[in-house]
Design an enzyme around this catalytic site. Structure first.
Site, PDB file in Angstrom:
ATOM      1  N   ARG A 103      -5.631 -11.698   1.254  1.00  0.00           N
ATOM      2  CA  ARG A 103      -4.264 -12.215   1.185  1.00  0.00           C
ATOM      3  C   ARG A 103      -3.543 -11.758  -0.095  1.00  0.00           C
ATOM      4  NH1 ARG A 103      -3.531 -16.878   4.439  1.00  0.00           N
ATOM      5  NH2 ARG A 103      -2.247 -17.964   2.916  1.00  0.00           N
ATOM      6  N   TRP A 145      -1.120 -16.269  -5.916  1.00  0.00           N
ATOM      7  CA  TRP A 145      -0.192 -15.138  -5.906  1.00  0.00           C
ATOM      8  C   TRP A 145       1.052 -15.703  -6.564  1.00  0.00           C
ATOM      9  CZ3 TRP A 145       0.665 -10.092  -4.515  1.00  0.00           C
ATOM     10  CH2 TRP A 145       1.966  -9.716  -4.202  1.00  0.00           C
ATOM     11  N   GLU A 189      16.723   2.033   9.068  1.00  0.00           N
ATOM     12  CA  GLU A 189      15.415   1.407   8.884  1.00  0.00           C
ATOM     13  C   GLU A 189      14.573   1.503  10.169  1.00  0.00           C
ATOM     14  OE1 GLU A 189      13.632   0.657   6.555  1.00  0.00           O
ATOM     15  OE2 GLU A 189      12.172  -0.787   7.295  1.00  0.00           O
ATOM     16  N   HIS A 200      29.910  14.569  15.849  1.00  0.00           N
ATOM     17  CA  HIS A 200      30.192  15.630  14.875  1.00  0.00           C
ATOM     18  C   HIS A 200      29.006  16.580  14.741  1.00  0.00           C
ATOM     19  CE1 HIS A 200      34.027  13.905  13.639  1.00  0.00           C
ATOM     20  NE2 HIS A 200      33.437  12.745  13.878  1.00  0.00           N
ATOM     21  N   ASN A 212      -0.029 -23.860  -2.118  1.00  0.00           N
ATOM     22  CA  ASN A 212       0.468 -22.586  -1.595  1.00  0.00           C
ATOM     23  C   ASN A 212       1.893 -22.869  -1.124  1.00  0.00           C
ATOM     24  OD1 ASN A 212       0.957 -20.229  -0.230  1.00  0.00           O
ATOM     25  ND2 ASN A 212      -0.555 -20.580   1.388  1.00  0.00           N
ATOM     26  N   GLY A 213       2.864 -22.097  -1.601  1.00  0.00           N
ATOM     27  CA  GLY A 213       4.251 -22.315  -1.179  1.00  0.00           C
ATOM     28  C   GLY A 213       5.177 -22.347  -2.392  1.00  0.00           C
ATOM     29  N   LYS A 263       0.949   2.695  -0.140  1.00  0.00           N
ATOM     30  CA  LYS A 263       1.727   1.452  -0.180  1.00  0.00           C
ATOM     31  C   LYS A 263       2.698   1.466  -1.343  1.00  0.00           C
ATOM     32  CE  LYS A 263       3.001  -2.567   1.136  1.00  0.00           C
ATOM     33  NZ  LYS A 263       3.954  -2.525   2.264  1.00  0.00           N
ATOM     34  N   LYS A 273      10.910   3.284  10.271  1.00  0.00           N
ATOM     35  CA  LYS A 273       9.696   2.608  10.760  1.00  0.00           C
ATOM     36  C   LYS A 273       9.016   3.472  11.808  1.00  0.00           C
ATOM     37  CE  LYS A 273       8.986   0.284   8.361  1.00  0.00           C
ATOM     38  NZ  LYS A 273       9.685  -0.070   7.224  1.00  0.00           N
ATOM     39  N   CYS A 333      -0.842 -17.313  -1.731  1.00  0.00           N
ATOM     40  CA  CYS A 333      -1.989 -18.042  -2.267  1.00  0.00           C
ATOM     41  C   CYS A 333      -2.987 -18.361  -1.165  1.00  0.00           C
ATOM     42  CB  CYS A 333      -1.528 -19.352  -2.880  1.00  0.00           C
ATOM     43  SG  CYS A 333      -0.248 -19.136  -4.110  1.00  0.00           S
ATOM     44  N   GLU A 360       7.350   6.721  10.268  1.00  0.00           N
ATOM     45  CA  GLU A 360       6.185   6.612   9.388  1.00  0.00           C
ATOM     46  C   GLU A 360       4.924   6.153  10.099  1.00  0.00           C
ATOM     47  OE1 GLU A 360       6.616   3.852   6.117  1.00  0.00           O
ATOM     48  OE2 GLU A 360       7.858   2.524   7.314  1.00  0.00           O
TER      49      GLU A 360
HETATM   50  C1  F6R Z   1       8.506   2.110   4.204  1.00  0.00           C
HETATM   51  C2  F6R Z   1       8.106   1.739   2.862  1.00  0.00           C
HETATM   52  C3  F6R Z   1       8.575   2.572   1.724  1.00  0.00           C
HETATM   53  C4  F6R Z   1       8.927   1.682   0.524  1.00  0.00           C
HETATM   54  C5  F6R Z   1       9.270   2.538  -0.700  1.00  0.00           C
HETATM   55  C6  F6R Z   1       9.694   1.703  -1.873  1.00  0.00           C
HETATM   56  O1  F6R Z   1       7.992   1.229   5.152  1.00  0.00           O
HETATM   57  O2  F6R Z   1       7.392   0.786   2.672  1.00  0.00           O
HETATM   58  O3  F6R Z   1       9.663   3.356   2.084  1.00  0.00           O
HETATM   59  O4  F6R Z   1       9.998   0.857   0.869  1.00  0.00           O
HETATM   60  O5  F6R Z   1       8.156   3.305  -1.058  1.00  0.00           O
HETATM   61  O6  F6R Z   1       8.702   0.812  -2.244  1.00  0.00           O
HETATM   62  P1  F6R Z   1       9.014  -0.430  -3.157  1.00  0.00           P
HETATM   63  O7  F6R Z   1       9.873  -1.350  -2.410  1.00  0.00           O
HETATM   64  O8  F6R Z   1       7.660  -1.000  -3.468  1.00  0.00           O
HETATM   65  O9  F6R Z   1       9.695   0.090  -4.380  1.00  0.00           O
END
Ligand code: F6R
Length: 603
Positions: free
Chosen positions: A27, A74, A478, A501, A100-101, A598, A482, A2, A485
């Site tokens: 935001r 939000w 993970e 292996h 907000n919170g 995203k 990171k 928010c 990507e």
């Molecule tokens: C990596 C990333 C993607 C998402 C994937 C699933 O940093 O952001 O691998 O994790 O596209 O997205 P959600 O969680 O929105 O289903």
């Protein structure tokens, strides 16, 4: 997340507020609202939708008054709609506030207030605060005292702007675990969640700290402690940020800002689920056939979830990439199945398809989601929210660690319901989980500069390996994701046992191997794997809390000592930072990596 903006001065408040809300738009939000006051009368307009649309639809620029509050919401409790938008009011209509919170104990407070005859309009936790102040006002000598008494009863995070019609010269602003900053002008003052909201009027600011409130009039301001009402000395600071810098909170990229937001959003995730997790755990405790479905980073959260459920609740879930689940498990999922879908956006096509299939087959579907009201929440039977606020950087950071916090809470609660772990141990874990945000804040985020220096020395490498065992394995996966990507460096995450292996053949002089080595079951085995890699010339970066790692590694990243089952949350943070710095040093924009979106809404 928010956004709050408040104004008191000689300008038309609604105009300043709408401009401020536009500046907070980055935001993320789903609804908008404004309250202004003139001659003791409140004017409130609010509705779901984008700012420009709501401004036009409701005529937000046509509101009288020279003091007021604005809010972009939000959603956290209650779907995004006109009624749940802020401001929220008490029964008398004299108190209006924006928040907000997350209020952790809102359900119990609401019950108490309903019994005392208060009438609620919305489903929000925020409205409870307005009624609670109204209730306290009955037995208090002043509004300020009532406000303090009410707020001291809240558990959770809150930043607030509050207006009371009987005190026409002031606005109250409050901060606890949610940001709030005052803007100090000439004959006018502001309060907001973030500096850009008022930066075009003043760059002189006062940052409130947790459990502080401010009383702001047009010509004065004072900050006090919520606990005691005592005045606090505050320094007025001058910010030299451009508007763009201010939107990113002074950080060069949203990704870094979001990495640094993790302590706060982790607290929100923990507060926000403290009550609901019990009901959800009870409802799913009897399922033995459990599938966890997700994609990408959320899939890695699912893998951590598997280890947590195995270790604590003695359940053995299948973790499936949602795009595979649809086709491979079609005949296996049935009404005896529980499907846990993890998705930050709640809109990922593959995950939604897996959820729909599960529903069609009669399975119970629990979603762990960040975006309130998203498609996943509408398909699921049960939803747990991660409360991370909107994530703007494409690479998931804070949404991942909050998913882990929710999964940890769920596994603890399931273990409690099922009696699969000792209560003392579970209580201790819960306490330690509540301390994790402080550990991230105090001992891990300050590794950013050393990690930048490390990245400087590694920026020309083209292959990285991330290794882990047990609950450390998803962290390795993970970390590798990171890196791939945003830095476009080839990286592989694998179980440390797999190394010899096959992949060991790829290790040669100077190849970076990042080893996730928390203290626990497999620590000694990890040390052996590190030595194996080192003997082939690898440049080993180990992450752990045992000093033994210092001897066997080229770089040792020291973590606070936490129970192994909690390690995935703090341990991933240095990996996020390393990937971030490598991306920047290689000239990439970490917020917008090439070829990626995203939210992946196509299969
Ligand atoms: C990596 C990333 C993607 C998402 C994937 C699933 O940093 O952001 O691998 O994790 O596209 O997205 P959600 O969680 O929105 O289903």
């Amino acid at each position: 997340m928010c956004g709050i903006i408040g104004y008191i001065g000689d300008r038309k408040a609604c105009e300043v507020i709408v401009r401020g809300l536009k500046r907070l738009e980055y935001r993320g939000y789903d609804s908008v609202g404004v309250v202004t006051e003139e001659d003791g009368k409140l004017y409130i307009k609010k509705g779901a939708g984008k700012i420009d649309e709501v401004v036009e639809r409701l005529n937000l620029l046509d509101m009288p008054g020279k003091r007021g509050l604005g809010h972009t919401r939000w959603a956290t409790h209650g779907v995004p709609n006109d009624i749940n938008a802020h401001p929220q009011k008490d029964c008398t209509g004299k108190i209006a506030l924006v928040h907000n919170g997350i209020i952790e104990n809102f359900a119990e407070l609401k019950k108490e207030l309903l019994e005392k005859g208060h009438a609620f309009e919305s489903d929000t936790d925020t409205e409870v605060i307005a009624h609670l102040i109204e209730e306290e006002l009955k037995s208090s000598g002043s509004f300020e005292e009532a406000l303090r008494k009410a707020l001291l009863r809240l558990k959770g995070s809150f930043a607030l702007g509050v207006i009371y019609t009987e005190e026409p010269d002031r606005i109250y602003f409050v901060r606890n675990e949610s940001p709030l900053v005052l803007g100090i002008g000439e004959g006018e003052n502001f309060g907001a969640s973030d500096v850009p909201a008022f930066l075009e009027y003043t760059n002189r600011v006062v940052f409130l700290d947790d459990m502080e409130y401010a009383i702001v009039t047009k010509d004065s301001w004072v900050v006090k402690k919520l606990e005691t009402g005592e005045e606090v000395e505050k320094e007025v600071q001058t910010v030299e940020w451009t508007l763009e810098m201010a939107e990113k909170g002074g950080f060069p990229h949203f990704m870094l800002k979001e990495i640094f937001e993790q302590p706060r959003v982790l607290r929100d995730a923990i507060h926000g689920n403290a009550e609901i997790i019990r009901d959800v755990a009870r409802e799913i405790a009897n399922y033995d056939k459990i599938f966890i479905v997700a994609m990408g980073t959320s899939y890695h959260a699912g893998l951590v979830g598997k280890y947590l459920l195995q270790r604590l609740a003695k359940k053995v879930p299948f973790v499936e990439d949602a795009s595979e689940f649809r086709y491979e498990f079609e005949d296996l999922v049935d009404e005896d199945s529980l499907v846990i879908a993890i998705t930050q956006s709640g809109e990922t096509a593959d995950t939604l398809a897996a959820m729909k299939l599960a529903k069609k087959k009669g399975a119970k579907v629990l979603a762990i989601v960040n975006v309130v009201g998203s498609m996943a929440t509408r398909i699921a039977d049960l939803t747990l929210y991660t409360h991370a606020g909107p994530e703007i950087g494409v690479a998931a950071t804070k949404t991942y660690t909050t998913q882990l916090a929710v999964l940890t809470m769920l596994a603890i609660e399931l273990a409690r319901v099922l009696g699969t772990a000792d209560e003392e141990y579970l209580k201790g874990l819960e306490e330690s989980l509540r301390e994790v945000p402080d550990l991230v804040e105090g001992s891990i985020l300050n590794l950013s500069e050393p990690l930048r220096e490390l990245a400087e020395s590694l920026k020309d490498r083209e292959d990285f390996f991330y290794i882990g065992r047990g609950i450390g394995l998803p962290t390795a996966l993970e970390g590798a994701l990171k890196l791939k990507e945003i830095s476009y460096i080839h990286a592989e995450g694998l179980s440390a046992g797999e190394l010899k292996h096959g992949p060991l053949a790829l290790i040669e002089d100077g190849v970076p191997v990042v080893a996730i080595a928390p203290n626990g079951k497999t620590f000694d085995k990890m040390v052996s794997n590190i030595e194996e890699a080192k003997a082939r010339g690898a440049y080993v970066i180990s992450i752990g809390s045992s000093e033994k790692l210092r001897e066997v590694s080229d770089t040792f990243i020291r973590m606070p000592d936490v129970d192994e089952v909690l390690s995935p949350i703090p341990y991933v943070v240095p990996l996020q930072l390393l990937a971030y710095h490598l991306a920047v040093l290689r000239g990439n924009d970490p917020d917008k990596p090439r070829n990626l979106a995203k939210s992946v809404t196509v299969e």
